[in-house]
Structure formats: structure tokens, C-alpha cells
Design a protein around this motif. Structure first.
Motif, mmCIF file in Angstrom:
data_model
loop_
_atom_site.group_PDB
_atom_site.id
_atom_site.type_symbol
_atom_site.label_atom_id
_atom_site.label_comp_id
_atom_site.label_asym_id
_atom_site.label_seq_id
_atom_site.Cartn_x
_atom_site.Cartn_y
_atom_site.Cartn_z
ATOM 1 N N UNK A 62 0.825 -1.204 0.000
ATOM 2 C CA UNK A 62 0.000 0.000 0.000
ATOM 3 C C UNK A 62 0.864 1.260 0.000
ATOM 4 N N UNK A 63 1.946 1.264 0.813
ATOM 5 C CA UNK A 63 2.832 2.433 0.851
ATOM 6 C C UNK A 63 3.511 2.646 -0.495
ATOM 7 N N UNK A 64 3.934 1.574 -1.143
ATOM 8 C CA UNK A 64 4.565 1.703 -2.458
ATOM 9 C C UNK A 64 3.587 2.241 -3.492
ATOM 10 N N UNK A 65 2.329 1.783 -3.422
ATOM 11 C CA UNK A 65 1.320 2.290 -4.358
ATOM 12 C C UNK A 65 1.081 3.779 -4.142
ATOM 13 N N UNK A 66 1.064 4.223 -2.874
ATOM 14 C CA UNK A 66 0.877 5.648 -2.589
ATOM 15 C C UNK A 66 2.028 6.478 -3.152
ATOM 16 N N UNK A 67 3.281 5.975 -2.972
ATOM 17 C CA UNK A 67 4.440 6.701 -3.499
ATOM 18 C C UNK A 67 4.390 6.776 -5.019
ATOM 19 N N UNK A 68 3.979 5.666 -5.643
ATOM 20 C CA UNK A 68 3.910 5.640 -7.099
ATOM 21 C C UNK A 68 2.867 6.622 -7.604
ATOM 22 N N UNK A 69 1.710 6.687 -6.939
ATOM 23 C CA UNK A 69 0.654 7.623 -7.353
ATOM 24 C C UNK A 69 1.136 9.062 -7.227
ATOM 25 N N UNK A 70 1.888 9.360 -6.168
ATOM 26 C CA UNK A 70 2.387 10.722 -5.970
ATOM 27 C C UNK A 70 3.368 11.099 -7.071
ATOM 28 N N UNK A 71 4.239 10.160 -7.457
ATOM 29 C CA UNK A 71 5.192 10.439 -8.531
ATOM 30 C C UNK A 71 4.491 10.614 -9.869
ATOM 31 N N UNK A 72 3.436 9.819 -10.098
ATOM 32 C CA UNK A 72 2.697 9.941 -11.348
ATOM 33 C C UNK A 72 2.058 11.329 -11.478
ATOM 34 N N UNK A 73 1.600 11.850 -10.350
ATOM 35 C CA UNK A 73 1.001 13.199 -10.376
ATOM 36 C C UNK A 73 2.019 14.252 -10.796
ATOM 37 N N UNK A 74 3.305 14.004 -10.470
ATOM 38 C CA UNK A 74 4.364 14.956 -10.801
ATOM 39 C C UNK A 74 4.959 14.706 -12.186
ATOM 40 N N UNK A 75 4.386 13.724 -12.924
ATOM 41 C CA UNK A 75 4.835 13.493 -14.295
ATOM 42 C C UNK A 75 5.938 12.474 -14.416
#
Length: 586
Positions: free
Chosen positions: A393-406
Motif C-alpha cells: 500500500x505504501x509503495x502504491x501511494x508513493x507511485x501515485x504521488x510520482x505519477x502526479x508529478x509526471x
């Protein structure tokens, strides 16, 4: 007078002396009685079961001066001289050392001549499967239509390697492994005649170790007598063969059931101190659990329990486990036994296997009377699942945050349009992955010019040669790799094939290679691997190829978009780890 080995002294000289092959003896004797013996026989079966002995007895029976008879008399001149190997018309050939076409052609040329000393010319070809294809072809026609005075007897342990055209021209007899009780009876007879006192359980243990081969049993008995003298005990047999008594394994099984790691490891250490080998301990432990399983699942069958001396005691131990747990433990031991073949530390693998058994055993079945039921394993498994789910779950959250930044993973979708600053192509999605690879290999890129690395290149062929001597399969994988750099006690090897790289990275293979590098190069290098295409990409980028321009454009786009370079760097450190990210100012 010089000592003669027991298996030679007690070699059967007549059909009645043969042990455990009643079906073959009866068929051959009936053929001799009726005068319907064939011109070609094929005797196949495991080693030490009487194939060559039966061939010699048959040769005597057909040539006995008081016969042909169902039994050779062993008194006439023909029988005595055939026993001594002094009759030119009875020829015994070892096909392992006479496997060429010329030797078989010599036989083909001589079979047409009539026998000079006995009535039937007999050719006994031992280990016939070793003949070459050309030799089989040369034998084929002669075997199909030999002169009436010739008999061929072919003996082999591997009948599947003999051409079907040869087999179809012979009467085939399959020799079986000698049953345990028949072996014990024969060993008892030998000891009685040799005036040797021996324990009954010692006889049974020798018979079990021989795995159905009477010759192996007699050879082992001969060795034990040389150690013990005229009185042989069960302990002497265990000492000379490296075996272990079942009560020792019972102690080990009790420690496993009680999850007593300390007691289990102490028992293994005791085995090693007594001179037992780790692989032999593993093999015997597998046999022990197999016997427990057989006693539990088929308690009344003599066929599966003939290996066991004290069936009642085994039954009591077997009641502590379920059939499923015994099968699972045998699977675990079998896995580590396979791994042990490639390990330079077999004792460690034995200890790991036993500790694995301690963790997976679920305690005794209900009603066994033992208080060692442990229910912690499922709870530990549930806790581990919860931990893993949290990390995912933590890895998915980090990945989503990076995706938002492009920023997307390598090969992923392009970033949102507001961040696509490279001509609208979205190519910046793969930039972070490239940066990771380059930064990771940065130190190795500098090590290419190291003088020590040039020395490694000069000695690499010696490393490959030594690996080939120790284990040719590891050499087959390693030869695909090429050393490209060294750094901080690590040697980087680039591979063209991913499969070769993965196999080389297996712990046992990697340990062997590092051992050889230490031996040949004189330094304890650790092996690090990379794909050749990744290494070339990193080298090109370090040399000023197009990839660095992408990274510079990405930084410039970040600055122009107002997002701030510091935030991007923070995210890169969070994703890849601080030790893999280096910040360079241009």
C-alpha cells in the motif's frame, strides 16, 4: 595363501546356489532338460544380481561331459576348466574395453569354426550396451543366424541402450533385486561357514545398504570383517559404513517435533564429530521419514516395511505426525538434498533443512498424548501477510504521488500534458529509470581504467578454466559473461543472456565463482552482474551520447515549469534510496 574376496569365494557355481532369481533358474533348467536352449540370451538387471554368474553356469551346463544337464556337475574336466576360464571355446568379453567394430568383426570371423575342446562354443559379452553402433551392426547378422555350435549370452545393466534389432534376436531374462530376507539368509550362511559371529540386526542393516545387490552385500561384509575380526556387532557395521542407528534419528525427530532448535543442531554436530558426512545424513534422514510414512499409511504390508527392523517402534514415532506433514517434510529434505550437490558448505544446508522442518511441523495429531502442539505458525503467517500488504500500500501511494508529478516507471504511460516538456512526446517517462541505472554504475564506469582491472582481464581465462574444472555446468553459464569493471572489491560482469545471468546469480553458483576468483586473482572479489545492453547504454551516456541530453532537458523543463528542482530530487531519493542518487551541478 592370499585372501580371496568373499564375493569371489561365494560366487554361485550351480543354479541351486543362485539367490533371488528363481524365475530365471526354473526357465533355464526346463530348457536344458528338454534340449530347447536358444542360440542367444540377453541377461539384464541391476549390478550384483547374478547375470555373469548365470551365464557361466549356463555355459558349463551345456558343455558338461555328463550333460547337457539341468545342473553342471562341477566335477568333470570341462566344468572345472570353464570355472577356471581355461577353455578357449568359452570366451568372456568385456564390451566396456572392447567396444569397437574390429573386436566384433573378429568374433564374426571366428564363430564359423567348430569348437575344439567342448561341444558348444559360448560367447559371454558383459556390459554389451557399451558397444558402438558400428559394432552392433557387425554383430547383428551373426546373432541372427549363427552356426549351430555357437551360443551368445549378452549381459547388461542398461538394456534400454541396446538396439531393438539386437533384443528381438535374443531370449531376454530380467534379473531382479534380491529380496531382503534372501540376502540375510545368504549372509548368515556365509558367516556360519567363515566362522564369523554377527548380530542379526547387523545382517539386516548390511542387506538394506546393498540395495538388492548380493555382490555389494558380500563386499560390504568382507570390509566389515576386516575391521571387526571374528565378532561383528551392529555398532561395528554403523561405524564402518557411516550409517546411523534409528534411535539417533528418533532423537532428532523428537527435537524437530518439539521445535527444539538447539537440540537438533547439537545432534547434527554430533553426527559430524562422529565422521558422518552431511549428504549421507540427509539421505538417511529422507529414508527414515519415508519409513515413517510407509508404516503410517500401509502398516500391515511387508513389502514396504521390510527395510525396518523394529516396526512397532517406528509405528509409535509415526503416530506423532500426520501423513500430510510427513510428505511435506520429505519434500523439504529432497529440495535441500538437491541444493547440497552444488554447495561447498553441505553441513550448513543440512542444518538449515532441519531448522526448516522445525518451523513447518504442526505438532502431533490429536490424541497422541504429547504436549508439544504449537499453533504459532498460522499467527506468524497472518502477521507477515499484514506487513506485506502494508508495504504494498505504501509503495502504491508513493507511485501515485510520482505519477502526479509526471514521473512514470520505465515503459509506463506518459506524464500529464502539463509536464511533457520534451516536444510533447512523453519521453521523460523513462528518464528516472535511466538516471537510476547510470548513477548505480557510475563508480564502475570510472573503474574501467583501473590497473587492477587490467590484471583481472589478463587472468579471466584462468578463472574460467578453474571453474570448468570444479563444475562444468557453472562454466557454461559464466562463459557468456564478460568482466567490464571493478570497484570497491566488486567485479562487474556483463551478460548477453538474461537466463545465463540469473543462473550465475544463484547462491551456490555465485559462491563457487567467488571462491575461484579469490583463488586465481588473489583477492576476495564479490561478483556483481549486469546486462550487457545496460552497461553499453551507461557507457554511451557517460561518453556524451544522446541520453544525457534528455536528462538535461528534463531538468530545464522542471525549472521552467515552476515545479522546483528540489522537490523532484526529494522524490528521486525517496524512490531509489539516497545511496543510489548523486547530485551533479552543471
Amino acid at each position: 595363501m592370499a585372501h580371496i574376496a568373499l564375493y569371489r569365494t561365494w560366487r554361485p557355481q550351480s543354479f541351486k546356489d543362485m539367490v533371488g532369481q528363481k524365475h530365471i533358474v526354473q526357465t533355464l533348467q526346463n530348457s536344458l532338460r528338454e534340449g530347447r536352449f536358444s542360440h542367444a540370451y540377453l541377461f539384464s538387471g541391476p549390478r550384483g544380481t547374478g547375470k555373469t554368474s548365470a551365464a557361466k553356469i549356463l555355459a558349463k551346463a551345456v558343455n558338461c561331459q555328463n550333460g547337457p544337464a539341468v545342473e553342471p556337475c562341477n566335477q568333470c574336466e570341462a566344468c572345472l576348466r570353464i570355472t577356471e576360464g581355461a577353455v578357449m571355446d568359452v570366451v568372456e568379453i568385456d564390451a566396456a574395453s572392447n567396444r569397437g567394430v574390429e573386436e566384433i568383426r573378429d568374433i564374426r570371423d571366428k564363430v564359423k569354426y567348430a569348437p575344439t575342446e567342448v561341444r558348444q562354443k559360448v560367447y559371454i559379452i558383459d556390459e554389451v550396451h557399451m558397444l558402438t553402433t558400428e559394432a552392433f551392426n557387425a554383430l547383428l547378422k551373426t546373432l541372427e543366424e549363427p552356426p549351430g555350435h555357437v551360443m551368445f549370452i549378452l549381459a547388461t545393466t542398461e538394456p534400454h541402450r541396446i538396439p531393438a534389432t539386437i533384443i528381438s534376436r535374443c531370449q531376454r531374462f530380467d534379473f531382479r533385486r534380491v529380496a531382503l530376507d534372501e540376502q540375510v539368509e545368504r549372509l548368515r550362511e556365509v558367516c556360519s561357514n567363515e566362522q564369523i559371529e554377527i548380530d542379526e540386526d547387523a545382517l539386516a542393516f548390511i542387506a538394506r545398504l546393498s540395495d538388492g545387490g548380493m555382490r555389494d552385500a558380500l563386499s560390504l561384509l568382507d570390509q566389515i570383517i576386516a575391521f571387526s575380526g571374528q565378532r561383528v556387532s551392529y555398532e561395528d557395521v554403523l561405524s564402518i559404513t557411516g550409517g546411523m542407528a534409528s534411535d539417533q534419528f528418533e532423537k532428532l525427530v523428537t527435537a524437530i517435533q518439539d521445535k527444539d532448535f538447539g537440540a537438533a543442531l547439537r545432534l547434527i554436530d554430533d553426527f559430524m564429530q562422529e565422521g558422518k558426512s552431511a549428504d549421507k545424513c540427509m539421505e538417511n534422514l529422507i529414508y527414515y521419514f519415508r519409513d515413517l510414512l510407509m508404516v503410517k499409511m500401509v502398516p500391515g504390508s511387508g513389502a514396504v516395511t521390510e527395510r525396518i527392523v523394529d516396526v512397532k517402534r517406528f509405528s509409535e514415532v509415526a503416530q506423532r505426525f500426520t501423513s500430510e506433514s510427513l510428505i511435506a517434510m520429505i519434500d523439504t529434505l529432497n529440495y535441500y538434498q538437491t541444493e547440497m550437490k552444488y554447495s561447498v558448505q553441505p553441513q550448513t544446508l543440512l542444518e538449515v533443512a532441519v531448522m526448516k522442518l522445525c518451523t513447518q511441523v504442526g505438532g502431533p495429531v490429536a490424541g497422541s498424548g504429547s504436549a508439544s502442539v504449537v499453533q504459532a505458525a498460522p499467527e506468524r503467517q497472518d502477521g507477515l501477510v499484514v506487513q506485506l500488504m502494508g508495504r504494498i500500500q505504501r509503495l502504491e501511494d508513493q507511485l501515485a504521488q510520482l505519477m502526479k508529478q509526471g514521473i512514470a516507471p520505465a515503459g509506463g504511460s506518459p506524464a500529464p500534458s502539463g509536464r511533457a516538456g520534451l516536444g510533447g512526446t512523453g519521453r521523460q517517462a523513462s528518464a528516472p529509470a535511466v538516471v537510476k541505472k547510470i548513477e548505480k554504475l557510475d563508480a564502475f564506469l570510472q573503474g574501467r581504467e583501473d590497473a587492477a582491472f587490467r590484471g583481472v582481464l589478463q587472468q579471466w581465462s584462468q578463472v574460467l578454466g578453474r571453474v570448468k574444472e570444479l563444475k562444468i555446468t557453472v562454466h557454461a553459464w559464466l562463459v557468456d559473461g564478460e568482466p567490464v569493471s571493478i570497484h570497491d572489491g566488486r567485479l562487474l560482469v556483463a551478460f548477453k543472456s538474461a537466463m545465463h545471468r540469473e543462473t550465475t546469480e544463484k547462491p551456490a553458483n555465485k559462491q563457487l565463482i567467488e571462491q575461484v576468483m579469490n583463488e586465481v586473482l588473489g583477492q576476495p572479489y564479490r561478483l556483481v552482474t549486469v546486462m550487457m545492453k545496460d552497461w553499453k547504454a551507461a557507457s554511451d551516456q557517460a561518453g556524451g551520447a544522446e541520453a544525457p541530453k534528455e536528462e538535461l532537458q528534463l531538468v530545464a523543463e522542471d525549472e521552467q515549469s515552476g515545479g522546483g528542482r528540489e522537490a523532484w530530487i526529494d522524490e528521486a531519493i525517496q524512490l531509489f534510496g539516497e545511496e543510489l542518487v548523486k547530485i551533479k551541478e552543471d
